[in-house]
Design an enzyme around this catalytic site. Sequence first.
Site, mmCIF file in Angstrom:
data_model
loop_
_atom_site.group_PDB
_atom_site.id
_atom_site.type_symbol
_atom_site.label_atom_id
_atom_site.label_comp_id
_atom_site.label_asym_id
_atom_site.label_seq_id
_atom_site.Cartn_x
_atom_site.Cartn_y
_atom_site.Cartn_z
ATOM 1 N N HIS A 1 24.761 73.949 12.002
ATOM 2 C CA HIS A 1 24.035 73.953 13.279
ATOM 3 C C HIS A 1 23.257 75.267 13.436
ATOM 4 O O HIS A 1 22.095 75.268 13.840
ATOM 5 C CB HIS A 1 25.014 73.819 14.461
ATOM 6 C CG HIS A 1 25.756 72.530 14.508
ATOM 7 N ND1 HIS A 1 27.130 72.452 14.588
ATOM 8 C CD2 HIS A 1 25.318 71.248 14.502
ATOM 9 C CE1 HIS A 1 27.490 71.188 14.631
ATOM 10 N NE2 HIS A 1 26.417 70.433 14.571
ATOM 11 N N LYS B 1 34.026 60.591 25.275
ATOM 12 C CA LYS B 1 34.702 61.130 24.078
ATOM 13 C C LYS B 1 35.811 62.088 24.477
ATOM 14 O O LYS B 1 35.773 62.666 25.562
ATOM 15 C CB LYS B 1 33.689 61.886 23.221
ATOM 16 C CG LYS B 1 32.939 61.013 22.248
ATOM 17 C CD LYS B 1 32.225 61.908 21.244
ATOM 18 C CE LYS B 1 31.428 61.106 20.238
ATOM 19 N NZ LYS B 1 30.646 61.988 19.357
ATOM 20 N N ARG C 1 20.935 66.276 6.892
ATOM 21 C CA ARG C 1 21.656 66.869 5.771
ATOM 22 C C ARG C 1 21.431 66.076 4.490
ATOM 23 O O ARG C 1 21.330 66.634 3.403
ATOM 24 C CB ARG C 1 23.164 66.898 6.057
ATOM 25 C CG ARG C 1 23.562 67.906 7.102
ATOM 26 C CD ARG C 1 24.955 67.657 7.579
ATOM 27 N NE ARG C 1 25.059 66.320 8.150
ATOM 28 C CZ ARG C 1 26.120 65.857 8.761
ATOM 29 N NH1 ARG C 1 27.209 66.580 8.840
ATOM 30 N NH2 ARG C 1 26.120 64.640 9.277
ATOM 31 N N SER D 1 30.973 68.808 11.490
ATOM 32 C CA SER D 1 32.021 69.189 12.449
ATOM 33 C C SER D 1 33.315 68.443 12.135
ATOM 34 O O SER D 1 34.407 68.985 12.290
ATOM 35 C CB SER D 1 31.575 68.851 13.878
ATOM 36 O OG SER D 1 30.475 69.630 14.237
#
Length: 169
Positions: A17, A41, A90, A129
Site C-alpha cells: 500500500h 466486515k 499486483r 493484507s
Amino acid sequence: MKKAIYPGSFDPMTYGHLDVIKRASRMFDELIVSVLDNKAKSPLFSTDERVKILCEATSELKNVRVDQFSGLLVDYCKRQDVHIIIRGLRAITDFEYELQNAQTNRKLSDDDVDTIFLTTSLDYSYLSSSSVKEIAAFNGDLSQFVPEFEIPLIEEKFKKIRNTGNPEG
Ligand code: PNS
C-alpha cells in the site's frame, strides 16, 4: 489542482500500500488515502485505528491526506470533488475484480469518475493484507511486509484474539 483518491480496507496497511501511496502522491497535487468504514466486515483494526496507522506512515508525504468513508465510493468522490480513483494491481489475478469495480464506478458516476491503475513494485507483488494476518496469526516475522511501528500493533491484536477471540480484547 489535480486530486485523486486511493481507497481501500488497509487492514492492515502493508509496504505494498505504501508503495502505491508514494508513487501516486508524486503524480497529483493532493492524494486522499481513504479507509472504507465497512460495518459488515469484522476487521482486525477499527477504522479509526487504520486511519491513525496510515497517518503515521505517510506523515512525511505533505500532499497526502488520510480520511475514511462509508457507502458508495463514487458518492464519496463527488463529496470530495475528486474524479480519479487510484488502485494498485499486483498481478493478473487482481485485474478482473478491479476492472469490474472500475467499470461499475464509471457507470455509477455517469462517466465522472475514472480509475487509474498503478502496477505494484515487483518487490511487493506477492504481498497482501491477508497474508500479513496469516503470518501474524502464527507469530511469523513481519519485518519485510509492514513498517516497524506497525508490528507491535498487529501482534497486540493477535494476542487479544488468542486470549478472547476478539481483536478488541
Ligand atoms: O482494499 P480493498 O478491500 O480491496 O478495497 C476495496 C474498496 C474499498 C475500494 C471497495 O470495496 C469499495 O470501493 N467499496 C465501497 C462500496 C462501493 O462503492 N462499491 C461499488 C464498487 S462495485
